[in-house]
Design a protein around this motif. Structure first.
Motif, PDB file in Angstrom:
ATOM      1  N   MET A  64       0.836  -1.198   0.000  1.00 35.17           N
ATOM      2  CA  MET A  64       0.000   0.000   0.000  1.00 35.17           C
ATOM      3  C   MET A  64       0.877   1.257   0.000  1.00 35.17           C
ATOM      4  O   MET A  64       0.579   2.237  -0.658  1.00 35.17           O
ATOM      5  CB  MET A  64      -0.930  -0.008   1.221  1.00 35.17           C
ATOM      6  N   TYR A  65       2.000   1.203   0.712  1.00 37.91           N
ATOM      7  CA  TYR A  65       2.916   2.344   0.757  1.00 37.91           C
ATOM      8  C   TYR A  65       3.842   2.388  -0.453  1.00 37.91           C
ATOM      9  O   TYR A  65       4.328   3.436  -0.831  1.00 37.91           O
ATOM     10  CB  TYR A  65       3.739   2.323   2.051  1.00 37.91           C
ATOM     11  N   TYR A  66       4.073   1.223  -1.046  1.00 33.42           N
ATOM     12  CA  TYR A  66       4.985   1.134  -2.192  1.00 33.42           C
ATOM     13  C   TYR A  66       4.305   1.603  -3.485  1.00 33.42           C
ATOM     14  O   TYR A  66       4.842   2.416  -4.221  1.00 33.42           O
ATOM     15  CB  TYR A  66       5.484  -0.310  -2.336  1.00 33.42           C
ATOM     16  N   ASP A  67       3.137   1.034  -3.770  1.00 31.92           N
ATOM     17  CA  ASP A  67       2.443   1.339  -5.017  1.00 31.92           C
ATOM     18  C   ASP A  67       0.976   0.935  -4.869  1.00 31.92           C
ATOM     19  O   ASP A  67       0.669  -0.248  -4.720  1.00 31.92           O
ATOM     20  CB  ASP A  67       3.103   0.561  -6.161  1.00 31.92           C
ATOM     21  N   LEU A  68       0.082   1.915  -4.902  1.00 31.79           N
ATOM     22  CA  LEU A  68      -1.343   1.633  -4.711  1.00 31.79           C
ATOM     23  C   LEU A  68      -1.911   0.705  -5.787  1.00 31.79           C
ATOM     24  O   LEU A  68      -2.820  -0.072  -5.517  1.00 31.79           O
ATOM     25  CB  LEU A  68      -2.146   2.928  -4.661  1.00 31.79           C
ATOM     26  N   HIS A  69      -1.367   0.793  -6.995  1.00 30.28           N
ATOM     27  CA  HIS A  69      -1.814  -0.085  -8.078  1.00 30.28           C
ATOM     28  C   HIS A  69      -1.525  -1.547  -7.717  1.00 30.28           C
ATOM     29  O   HIS A  69      -2.405  -2.405  -7.843  1.00 30.28           O
ATOM     30  CB  HIS A  69      -1.104   0.294  -9.383  1.00 30.28           C
ATOM     31  N   TYR A  70      -0.295  -1.853  -7.277  1.00 30.50           N
ATOM     32  CA  TYR A  70       0.057  -3.211  -6.865  1.00 30.50           C
ATOM     33  C   TYR A  70      -0.807  -3.649  -5.680  1.00 30.50           C
ATOM     34  O   TYR A  70      -1.255  -4.790  -5.616  1.00 30.50           O
ATOM     35  CB  TYR A  70       1.534  -3.305  -6.467  1.00 30.50           C
ATOM     36  N   PHE A  71      -1.002  -2.743  -4.752  1.00 31.70           N
ATOM     37  CA  PHE A  71      -1.812  -3.056  -3.568  1.00 31.70           C
ATOM     38  C   PHE A  71      -3.228  -3.447  -3.981  1.00 31.70           C
ATOM     39  O   PHE A  71      -3.734  -4.491  -3.574  1.00 31.70           O
ATOM     40  CB  PHE A  71      -1.848  -1.851  -2.622  1.00 31.70           C
ATOM     41  N   PHE A  72      -3.856  -2.616  -4.795  1.00 32.78           N
ATOM     42  CA  PHE A  72      -5.247  -2.832  -5.177  1.00 32.78           C
ATOM     43  C   PHE A  72      -5.425  -4.143  -5.936  1.00 32.78           C
ATOM     44  O   PHE A  72      -6.244  -4.979  -5.567  1.00 32.78           O
ATOM     45  CB  PHE A  72      -5.747  -1.644  -6.018  1.00 32.78           C
ATOM     46  N   TYR A  73      -4.642  -4.334  -7.002  1.00 30.74           N
ATOM     47  CA  TYR A  73      -4.803  -5.544  -7.804  1.00 30.74           C
ATOM     48  C   TYR A  73      -4.240  -6.787  -7.107  1.00 30.74           C
ATOM     49  O   TYR A  73      -4.711  -7.894  -7.350  1.00 30.74           O
ATOM     50  CB  TYR A  73      -4.204  -5.360  -9.203  1.00 30.74           C
ATOM     51  N   GLY A  74      -3.275  -6.595  -6.244  1.00 32.88           N
ATOM     52  CA  GLY A  74      -2.776  -7.715  -5.443  1.00 32.88           C
ATOM     53  C   GLY A  74      -3.831  -8.200  -4.467  1.00 32.88           C
ATOM     54  O   GLY A  74      -4.042  -9.396  -4.286  1.00 32.88           O
ATOM     55  N   LEU A  75      -4.504  -7.241  -3.842  1.00 33.02           N
ATOM     56  CA  LEU A  75      -5.562  -7.583  -2.889  1.00 33.02           C
ATOM     57  C   LEU A  75      -6.708  -8.305  -3.591  1.00 33.02           C
ATOM     58  O   LEU A  75      -7.202  -9.331  -3.106  1.00 33.02           O
ATOM     59  CB  LEU A  75      -6.067  -6.295  -2.220  1.00 33.02           C
ATOM     60  N   ILE A  76      -7.101  -7.794  -4.739  1.00 34.37           N
ATOM     61  CA  ILE A  76      -8.159  -8.441  -5.524  1.00 34.37           C
ATOM     62  C   ILE A  76      -7.714  -9.849  -5.925  1.00 34.37           C
ATOM     63  O   ILE A  76      -8.472 -10.814  -5.776  1.00 34.37           O
ATOM     64  CB  ILE A  76      -8.506  -7.601  -6.775  1.00 34.37           C
ATOM     65  N   GLY A  77      -6.483  -9.975  -6.406  1.00 37.48           N
ATOM     66  CA  GLY A  77      -5.958 -11.281  -6.806  1.00 37.48           C
ATOM     67  C   GLY A  77      -5.939 -12.273  -5.665  1.00 37.48           C
ATOM     68  O   GLY A  77      -6.287 -13.446  -5.826  1.00 37.48           O
ATOM     69  N   THR A  78      -5.554 -11.804  -4.478  1.00 37.38           N
ATOM     70  CA  THR A  78      -5.498 -12.676  -3.309  1.00 37.38           C
ATOM     71  C   THR A  78      -6.877 -13.191  -2.923  1.00 37.38           C
ATOM     72  O   THR A  78      -7.072 -14.391  -2.710  1.00 37.38           O
ATOM     73  CB  THR A  78      -4.877 -11.933  -2.105  1.00 37.38           C
ATOM     74  N   PHE A  79      -7.841 -12.287  -2.820  1.00 40.02           N
ATOM     75  CA  PHE A  79      -9.173 -12.707  -2.389  1.00 40.02           C
ATOM     76  C   PHE A  79      -9.858 -13.584  -3.434  1.00 40.02           C
ATOM     77  O   PHE A  79     -10.481 -14.586  -3.085  1.00 40.02           O
ATOM     78  CB  PHE A  79     -10.031 -11.495  -2.007  1.00 40.02           C
ATOM     79  N   ILE A  80      -9.712 -13.249  -4.697  1.00 41.61           N
ATOM     80  CA  ILE A  80     -10.307 -14.088  -5.739  1.00 41.61           C
ATOM     81  C   ILE A  80      -9.639 -15.460  -5.744  1.00 41.61           C
ATOM     82  O   ILE A  80     -10.317 -16.490  -5.814  1.00 41.61           O
ATOM     83  CB  ILE A  80     -10.223 -13.403  -7.121  1.00 41.61           C
ATOM     84  N   SER A  81      -8.300 -15.489  -5.625  1.00 36.59           N
ATOM     85  CA  SER A  81      -7.582 -16.776  -5.581  1.00 36.59           C
ATOM     86  C   SER A  81      -8.032 -17.621  -4.399  1.00 36.59           C
ATOM     87  O   SER A  81      -8.275 -18.824  -4.547  1.00 36.59           O
ATOM     88  CB  SER A  81      -6.071 -16.549  -5.486  1.00 36.59           C
ATOM     89  N   ALA A  82      -8.130 -16.993  -3.235  1.00 33.51           N
ATOM     90  CA  ALA A  82      -8.531 -17.735  -2.028  1.00 33.51           C
ATOM     91  C   ALA A  82      -9.927 -18.330  -2.188  1.00 33.51           C
ATOM     92  O   ALA A  82     -10.163 -19.496  -1.846  1.00 33.51           O
ATOM     93  CB  ALA A  82      -8.468 -16.822  -0.809  1.00 33.51           C
ATOM     94  N   ILE A  83     -10.848 -17.543  -2.728  1.00 29.72           N
ATOM     95  CA  ILE A  83     -12.227 -18.026  -2.913  1.00 29.72           C
ATOM     96  C   ILE A  83     -12.255 -19.166  -3.930  1.00 29.72           C
ATOM     97  O   ILE A  83     -12.852 -20.218  -3.685  1.00 29.72           O
ATOM     98  CB  ILE A  83     -13.148 -16.867  -3.362  1.00 29.72           C
ATOM     99  N   ILE A  84     -11.602 -18.978  -5.063  1.00 30.97           N
ATOM    100  CA  ILE A  84     -11.636 -20.003  -6.121  1.00 30.97           C
ATOM    101  C   ILE A  84     -10.926 -21.272  -5.675  1.00 30.97           C
ATOM    102  O   ILE A  84     -11.406 -22.381  -5.935  1.00 30.97           O
ATOM    103  CB  ILE A  84     -11.061 -19.446  -7.439  1.00 30.97           C
ATOM    104  N   ILE A  85      -9.815 -21.136  -4.965  1.00 34.37           N
ATOM    105  CA  ILE A  85      -9.115 -22.333  -4.489  1.00 34.37           C
ATOM    106  C   ILE A  85      -9.986 -23.104  -3.499  1.00 34.37           C
ATOM    107  O   ILE A  85     -10.028 -24.333  -3.520  1.00 34.37           O
ATOM    108  CB  ILE A  85      -7.728 -21.970  -3.920  1.00 34.37           C
ATOM    109  N   SER A  86     -10.721 -22.384  -2.660  1.00 37.62           N
ATOM    110  CA  SER A  86     -11.656 -23.053  -1.742  1.00 37.62           C
ATOM    111  C   SER A  86     -12.773 -23.753  -2.514  1.00 37.62           C
ATOM    112  O   SER A  86     -13.150 -24.881  -2.188  1.00 37.62           O
ATOM    113  CB  SER A  86     -12.271 -22.041  -0.769  1.00 37.62           C
ATOM    114  N   LEU A  87     -13.303 -23.083  -3.534  1.00 38.34           N
ATOM    115  CA  LEU A  87     -14.383 -23.671  -4.334  1.00 38.34           C
ATOM    116  C   LEU A  87     -13.919 -24.907  -5.104  1.00 38.34           C
ATOM    117  O   LEU A  87     -14.705 -25.827  -5.350  1.00 38.34           O
ATOM    118  CB  LEU A  87     -14.943 -22.637  -5.319  1.00 38.34           C
ATOM    119  N   LEU A  88     -12.646 -24.925  -5.495  1.00 35.59           N
ATOM    120  CA  LEU A  88     -12.116 -26.049  -6.267  1.00 35.59           C
ATOM    121  C   LEU A  88     -11.564 -27.175  -5.392  1.00 35.59           C
ATOM    122  O   LEU A  88     -10.995 -28.142  -5.905  1.00 35.59           O
ATOM    123  CB  LEU A  88     -11.036 -25.562  -7.242  1.00 35.59           C
ATOM    124  N   ASN A  89     -11.769 -27.080  -4.086  1.00 35.15           N
ATOM    125  CA  ASN A  89     -11.297 -28.118  -3.170  1.00 35.15           C
ATOM    126  C   ASN A  89     -11.792 -29.521  -3.524  1.00 35.15           C
ATOM    127  O   ASN A  89     -11.067 -30.490  -3.311  1.00 35.15           O
ATOM    128  CB  ASN A  89     -11.673 -27.752  -1.734  1.00 35.15           C
TER     129      ASN A  89
END
Length: 193
Positions: A64-89
């Motif tokens: 978040m302090y380094y680059d808001l673009h990385y923060f925003f899309y990283g956060l989205i990527g993390t939550f989407i990945s976590a949800i999809i990985i759980s769904l694909l269990n």
């Protein structure tokens, strides 16, 4: 924005298939925060997606302090990945392939998903985001940075579990690092940029 979200979802599905269908059934780990989360899952049985999300938080605060673009899309990527990985269990244990083929397919699926995300400056997890920031700061290929970090995580797993089979995880991270490097360095792929 819509194309980026769609790309993150596709990449997350690839990562989810790699982890659930091939990595977990082989009882090996991949690198990054997913690898650390798998170690914790194997040790204490904690929920993979919850552990993954919690371990990512400090890296995202740094991003978040380094680059808001990385923060925003990283956060989205993390939550989407976590949800999809759980769904694909339910894919866990669905395929009964030879051990080495499982490992190679896991590395190919995960590497393709990670490479696609990194190409659009998103991230499926904190180590990849950290590697993206380090690679930008030091002008190194992000795949090489991921490979170095992941090797340390795998060797830690070998020392903690005293299981020599975790050394096979080096095949996974080699494939992930190689594929991510290729996907992030090829200039002519315009679909993901």
């Amino acid at each position: 924005m819509v194309i980026k979200l769609f790309t993150i979802i596709i990449a997350s599905v690839l990562i989810g298939i790699g982890i659930n269908a091939f990595v977990i059934p082989s009882h090996v780990i991949n690198g990054g925060i997913w690898g650390i989360s798998l170690l914790i899952h194997y040790l204490w049985g904690w929920k993979l997606a919850v552990t993954f999300t919690c371990l990512n938080l400090p890296i995202y605060f740094a991003a978040m302090y380094y680059d808001l673009h990385y923060f925003f899309y990283g956060l989205i990527g993390t939550f989407i990945s976590a949800i999809i990985i759980s769904l694909l269990n339910p894919l866990n244990g669905l395929f009964h392939l030879p051990f080495l083929l499982n490992i190679c397919l896991g590395g190919i699926f995960i590497g393709t998903g990670v490479g696609i995300m990194l190409r659009i400056h998103a991230s499926p997890g904190g180590i990849d985001l950290l590697a993206l920031m380090v690679s930008k700061s030091l002008s190194l290929n992000v795949g090489l940075v991921i490979l170095i970090i992941d090797t340390v995580i795998i060797l830690s797993g070998v020392l903690i579990f005293k299981e020599i089979t975790f050394l096979y995880s080096l095949i996974i991270i080699s494939l992930v690092g190689t594929i991510a490097s290729l996907l992030t360095s090829i200039k002519s792929i315009s679909v993901f940029t």
